[in-house]
Structures are given as C-alpha cells and as structure tokens.
Design a protein around this motif. Structure first.
Motif, PDB file in Angstrom:
ATOM      1  N   GLN A  41      77.699  43.997  33.692  1.00  0.00           N
ATOM      2  CA  GLN A  41      77.027  44.368  32.239  1.00  0.00           C
ATOM      3  C   GLN A  41      75.355  44.041  32.528  1.00  0.00           C
ATOM      4  O   GLN A  41      74.562  44.747  32.022  1.00  0.00           O
ATOM      5  CB  GLN A  41      77.501  43.334  31.347  1.00  0.00           C
ATOM      6  CG  GLN A  41      78.810  43.720  30.469  1.00  0.00           C
ATOM      7  CD  GLN A  41      79.994  43.500  31.590  1.00  0.00           C
ATOM      8  OE1 GLN A  41      80.157  42.523  32.032  1.00  0.00           O
ATOM      9  NE2 GLN A  41      80.461  44.608  31.847  1.00  0.00           N
ATOM     10  N   PHE A  42      74.913  43.149  33.174  1.00  0.00           N
ATOM     11  CA  PHE A  42      73.630  43.310  33.695  1.00  0.00           C
ATOM     12  C   PHE A  42      73.063  44.371  34.423  1.00  0.00           C
ATOM     13  O   PHE A  42      71.890  45.022  34.310  1.00  0.00           O
ATOM     14  CB  PHE A  42      73.259  41.778  34.632  1.00  0.00           C
ATOM     15  CG  PHE A  42      72.845  40.652  34.016  1.00  0.00           C
ATOM     16  CD1 PHE A  42      71.685  39.964  33.893  1.00  0.00           C
ATOM     17  CD2 PHE A  42      73.625  40.053  32.791  1.00  0.00           C
ATOM     18  CE1 PHE A  42      71.281  38.896  33.232  1.00  0.00           C
ATOM     19  CE2 PHE A  42      73.356  38.874  32.070  1.00  0.00           C
ATOM     20  CZ  PHE A  42      71.947  38.358  32.348  1.00  0.00           C
ATOM     21  N   ALA A  43      74.085  44.775  35.154  1.00  0.00           N
ATOM     22  CA  ALA A  43      73.442  45.904  36.184  1.00  0.00           C
ATOM     23  C   ALA A  43      73.439  47.153  35.191  1.00  0.00           C
ATOM     24  O   ALA A  43      72.499  47.942  35.461  1.00  0.00           O
ATOM     25  CB  ALA A  43      74.695  46.173  37.263  1.00  0.00           C
ATOM     26  N   GLU A  44      74.183  47.215  34.294  1.00  0.00           N
ATOM     27  CA  GLU A  44      74.179  48.512  33.027  1.00  0.00           C
ATOM     28  C   GLU A  44      73.115  48.339  32.052  1.00  0.00           C
ATOM     29  O   GLU A  44      72.274  49.308  32.046  1.00  0.00           O
ATOM     30  CB  GLU A  44      75.400  48.295  32.631  1.00  0.00           C
ATOM     31  CG  GLU A  44      75.594  49.485  31.204  1.00  0.00           C
ATOM     32  CD  GLU A  44      75.448  51.102  31.644  1.00  0.00           C
ATOM     33  OE1 GLU A  44      75.085  51.722  30.967  1.00  0.00           O
ATOM     34  OE2 GLU A  44      75.688  51.128  32.787  1.00  0.00           O
ATOM     35  N   PHE A  45      72.855  46.909  31.629  1.00  0.00           N
ATOM     36  CA  PHE A  45      72.017  47.167  30.348  1.00  0.00           C
ATOM     37  C   PHE A  45      70.701  46.478  30.804  1.00  0.00           C
ATOM     38  O   PHE A  45      69.555  46.658  29.930  1.00  0.00           O
ATOM     39  CB  PHE A  45      72.505  46.208  29.495  1.00  0.00           C
ATOM     40  CG  PHE A  45      73.632  47.057  29.008  1.00  0.00           C
ATOM     41  CD1 PHE A  45      73.717  47.987  27.870  1.00  0.00           C
ATOM     42  CD2 PHE A  45      74.951  46.490  29.273  1.00  0.00           C
ATOM     43  CE1 PHE A  45      74.732  48.560  27.363  1.00  0.00           C
ATOM     44  CE2 PHE A  45      76.158  47.004  28.670  1.00  0.00           C
ATOM     45  CZ  PHE A  45      76.049  48.196  27.681  1.00  0.00           C
ATOM     46  N   ALA A  46      70.180  45.845  32.012  1.00  0.00           N
ATOM     47  CA  ALA A  46      68.826  45.273  32.187  1.00  0.00           C
ATOM     48  C   ALA A  46      67.978  46.134  32.036  1.00  0.00           C
ATOM     49  O   ALA A  46      66.720  46.020  32.249  1.00  0.00           O
ATOM     50  CB  ALA A  46      68.822  44.406  33.614  1.00  0.00           C
ATOM     51  N   GLY A  47      68.253  47.723  32.621  1.00  0.00           N
ATOM     52  CA  GLY A  47      67.238  48.729  32.542  1.00  0.00           C
ATOM     53  C   GLY A  47      66.631  48.693  31.370  1.00  0.00           C
ATOM     54  O   GLY A  47      65.304  49.102  31.317  1.00  0.00           O
ATOM     55  N   ASP A  48      67.247  48.591  30.111  1.00  0.00           N
ATOM     56  CA  ASP A  48      66.387  49.054  28.947  1.00  0.00           C
ATOM     57  C   ASP A  48      66.601  47.736  27.604  1.00  0.00           C
ATOM     58  O   ASP A  48      66.442  48.095  26.682  1.00  0.00           O
ATOM     59  CB  ASP A  48      67.109  50.346  28.498  1.00  0.00           C
ATOM     60  CG  ASP A  48      68.418  50.386  28.322  1.00  0.00           C
ATOM     61  OD1 ASP A  48      69.010  49.367  28.665  1.00  0.00           O
ATOM     62  OD2 ASP A  48      68.959  51.361  27.587  1.00  0.00           O
ATOM     63  N   ARG A  49      67.396  46.770  28.065  1.00  0.00           N
ATOM     64  CA  ARG A  49      67.860  45.709  27.302  1.00  0.00           C
ATOM     65  C   ARG A  49      67.031  44.289  27.665  1.00  0.00           C
ATOM     66  O   ARG A  49      67.155  44.232  29.087  1.00  0.00           O
ATOM     67  CB  ARG A  49      69.138  45.501  26.836  1.00  0.00           C
ATOM     68  CG  ARG A  49      69.571  46.838  26.081  1.00  0.00           C
ATOM     69  CD  ARG A  49      69.344  46.821  24.558  1.00  0.00           C
ATOM     70  NE  ARG A  49      70.107  47.856  24.196  1.00  0.00           N
ATOM     71  CZ  ARG A  49      70.250  48.009  22.659  1.00  0.00           C
ATOM     72  NH1 ARG A  49      69.848  47.191  21.960  1.00  0.00           N
ATOM     73  NH2 ARG A  49      70.849  49.076  22.129  1.00  0.00           N
ATOM     74  N   ASN A  50      66.697  43.471  26.897  1.00  0.00           N
ATOM     75  CA  ASN A  50      66.317  42.027  27.286  1.00  0.00           C
ATOM     76  C   ASN A  50      67.763  41.359  27.517  1.00  0.00           C
ATOM     77  O   ASN A  50      68.284  40.962  26.349  1.00  0.00           O
ATOM     78  CB  ASN A  50      65.452  41.381  26.164  1.00  0.00           C
ATOM     79  CG  ASN A  50      65.260  40.036  26.497  1.00  0.00           C
ATOM     80  OD1 ASN A  50      65.634  39.499  27.420  1.00  0.00           O
ATOM     81  ND2 ASN A  50      64.707  39.354  25.446  1.00  0.00           N
ATOM     82  N   VAL A  51      68.349  41.150  28.361  1.00  0.00           N
ATOM     83  CA  VAL A  51      69.470  40.676  28.585  1.00  0.00           C
ATOM     84  C   VAL A  51      69.635  39.233  29.283  1.00  0.00           C
ATOM     85  O   VAL A  51      69.017  38.697  29.934  1.00  0.00           O
ATOM     86  CB  VAL A  51      70.413  41.474  29.857  1.00  0.00           C
ATOM     87  CG1 VAL A  51      71.839  40.924  30.061  1.00  0.00           C
ATOM     88  CG2 VAL A  51      70.343  42.949  29.562  1.00  0.00           C
ATOM     89  N   VAL A  52      70.389  38.591  28.243  1.00  0.00           N
ATOM     90  CA  VAL A  52      70.556  36.929  28.528  1.00  0.00           C
ATOM     91  C   VAL A  52      72.043  36.390  28.723  1.00  0.00           C
ATOM     92  O   VAL A  52      72.615  37.064  27.931  1.00  0.00           O
ATOM     93  CB  VAL A  52      69.868  36.304  27.399  1.00  0.00           C
ATOM     94  CG1 VAL A  52      69.825  34.780  27.489  1.00  0.00           C
ATOM     95  CG2 VAL A  52      68.358  36.615  27.334  1.00  0.00           C
ATOM     96  N   ALA A  53      72.187  35.783  29.602  1.00  0.00           N
ATOM     97  CA  ALA A  53      73.772  35.132  29.618  1.00  0.00           C
ATOM     98  C   ALA A  53      73.362  33.498  29.763  1.00  0.00           C
ATOM     99  O   ALA A  53      72.187  33.087  30.608  1.00  0.00           O
ATOM    100  CB  ALA A  53      74.212  35.588  31.028  1.00  0.00           C
ATOM    101  N   LEU A  54      74.316  32.764  29.206  1.00  0.00           N
ATOM    102  CA  LEU A  54      74.110  31.452  29.591  1.00  0.00           C
ATOM    103  C   LEU A  54      75.531  30.786  30.062  1.00  0.00           C
ATOM    104  O   LEU A  54      76.628  31.269  30.014  1.00  0.00           O
ATOM    105  CB  LEU A  54      74.423  30.653  27.938  1.00  0.00           C
ATOM    106  CG  LEU A  54      73.144  30.702  27.241  1.00  0.00           C
ATOM    107  CD1 LEU A  54      72.858  32.137  26.727  1.00  0.00           C
ATOM    108  CD2 LEU A  54      73.277  29.852  25.852  1.00  0.00           C
ATOM    109  N   ASP A  55      75.264  29.896  30.792  1.00  0.00           N
ATOM    110  CA  ASP A  55      76.430  28.833  31.440  1.00  0.00           C
ATOM    111  C   ASP A  55      76.515  28.027  30.199  1.00  0.00           C
ATOM    112  O   ASP A  55      75.574  27.238  29.606  1.00  0.00           O
ATOM    113  CB  ASP A  55      75.987  27.981  32.591  1.00  0.00           C
ATOM    114  CG  ASP A  55      76.047  28.754  33.807  1.00  0.00           C
ATOM    115  OD1 ASP A  55      77.002  29.877  33.970  1.00  0.00           O
ATOM    116  OD2 ASP A  55      75.461  28.281  34.685  1.00  0.00           O
TER     117      ASP A  55
END
Length: 267
Positions: A41-55
């Motif tokens: 999902q990072f590979a798909e959306f990081a180009g045009d979205r502010n992508v955040v994931a949490l542990d």
C-alpha cells in the motif's frame, strides 16, 4: 518502504511517506504483527498521498502500554500520534485488530476520521466466539508464541497461498515469535470483549463517515456476515468480498485491494 521514520508520543513508532501536504491515509495493522504488512500500500499510494503507518502499542518498535490494554486507550494513542504529526483528520484503514482500533477511533474521536476502511474485522461476537478467543489467550499463556504462531498462520492464510508464498509465512512467523506471550494473550482477552456494534450505529447516525468494508471469501475469522453487519450500521457503506482470499486481502491480493481503496478514496 522509501519513507521517513519518526518517534511519536508514548513511544509509538511511525513510518511516513509521500507528499506531506497531500490527503493523509493512516494504516493500522493486525494483532501480533507490525506496520510492514502495508508495504504494497505504501508503494501504491505514497506517490500522491500522505501515507502513515503505526506500530500499535506492544508491537514492532512501539513501547508496550501501561496496564491492561483497552480499545479506547489504544485509539486515543493513535489520535495523539496523528496530532503530533499535524494530521487533523485522515482516511483510516484498519485490518483485523487494527480494524477494531479504527472503529474505536471513529467512536471516540470522529473528527479525526475522514473515512473508514475496515478489513477482515468485526464489531461484535457471539458468545461461542468469545469463549474461543478466551481459550486462545489461555493457550498462548500455556504454550507460548512458537505454538500459537503456527496456529495463526494456518488460520490466516489459505493453504495454497502459504505454499506459493513461503516468504510471507516466514515473515509473519518471525514477527509473532517476537511478541511477549503474556501481552499477546492479553490482547486476545481484549478482543474477546469486543462489542462496538451499538456505539458504532450511534456514531454513524450522528456523523456521516463514509465506510468501506473488505472481507476475504474464505476468512473464517472475519466472515462475510461480520462485514455485512458493520455495513448495516452506516448510511454510506460499501462491501467488497475478495474471492479465494483469507484474512489478509492487502497481502494476498494487493492489486485488487489497492484498486478498491483508490476508488473509495477518489469517490
């Protein structure tokens, strides 16, 4: 991930990528794992979205919570973490246990949730399932993570997928082995108490949060009926069933999952 890592309050580990000013997407992982399950999902959306994931607390590089965990407390840690990143609201995606936390976040802090995507999760359980979850917690305390890891993998992924992708099983197994058995058991005891249906219904009645639910056709842990039940609580909801899929649609069918998510966010 080609990204930026940072420490957030309360020792919550965060990975962030994409244009900072773009619309934020926040990913919450499943029980016993870490934010790395969202690589596709990072590979798909990081180009045009502010992508955040949490542990989540007690997972990955995040610190363990003080005392017995609750959905509300974990949801508030997520909200505080997003505030520390100057994110006032975000599209929130949660899978399995992360989906339960996402529901609690929508209930406790609805202004933070711009839209809600719930994957392979539930909002309540019948008593038979609650007892099974309590038994799972007891087995974890008695047998440790080595035994439980194999049981989780067999439950999460169809046999054919495990045969074709041994690297996924190996990665998930290693993550599970890192968990403290007592803490892992406490999370299953928490999951056994899950009963958010009425509060979710009330929240959706007050706030028109768009909802998407994605379930695997062959997922015994979060069946299609559980997904439909959550959709029934919302005014604006869509349900997608992924054929021949187990408990992890974003991992088993990442292209299909990403297409569902991109269409939902665009609409």
């Amino acid at each position: 991930m080609n990204d930026l890592s940072a420490r957030a309050p309360d020792a919550i580990h965060v990975v962030r990528s994409g244009p900072p000013g773009a619309s934020p997407i926040v990913f919450l992982h499943a029980l016993g794992l870490d934010l790395g399950i969202w690589d596709a999902q990072f590979a798909e959306f990081a180009g045009d979205r502010n992508v955040v994931a949490l542990d989540l607390p007690g997972h990955g590089l995040s610190g363990a919570p003080d005392g017995a965990p609750t959905f509300e407390a974990i949801a508030m840690q997520v909200a505080d973490t997003l505030a520390s990143l100057d994110i006032a609201s975000a599209h929130v995606i949660g899978i399995s246990f992360g989906g339960m936390v996402a529901q609690a976040l929508a209930i406790e802090q609805p202004s933070v949730v711009r839209s809600l995507t719930l994957v392979a999760t539930s909002c309540t359980f019948p008593e038979t399932v609650r007892q099974m979850l309590r038994d799972r917690a007891r087995a974890t305390r008695d047998g440790g993570m080595a035994i439980m890891a194999e049981a989780h993998l067999a439950r999460w992924f169809p046999e054919a997928f495990r045969a074709q992708h041994p690297e996924v099983s190996d990665r998930f197994r290693k993550l599970l082995h890192r968990q403290d058995p007592s803490f892992h058991a406490s999370l299953w005891e928490l999951v056994a108490t899950l009963d958010l249906k009425d509060r979710l219904t009330a929240r959706f009645a007050e706030t028109a949060i768009p909802l998407m639910v994605i379930v695997g056709e062959d997922d015994a842990s979060a069946p299609v009926a559980a997904g439909q039940l959550m959709c029934d609580q919302a005014r604006d909801a869509v349900l997608h069933v992924v054929p021949k899929c187990g408990h992890f649609p974003p991992v088993e069918y990442p292209e299909r999952f990403n297409a569902f998510l991109r269409e939902f966010l665009r609409d």
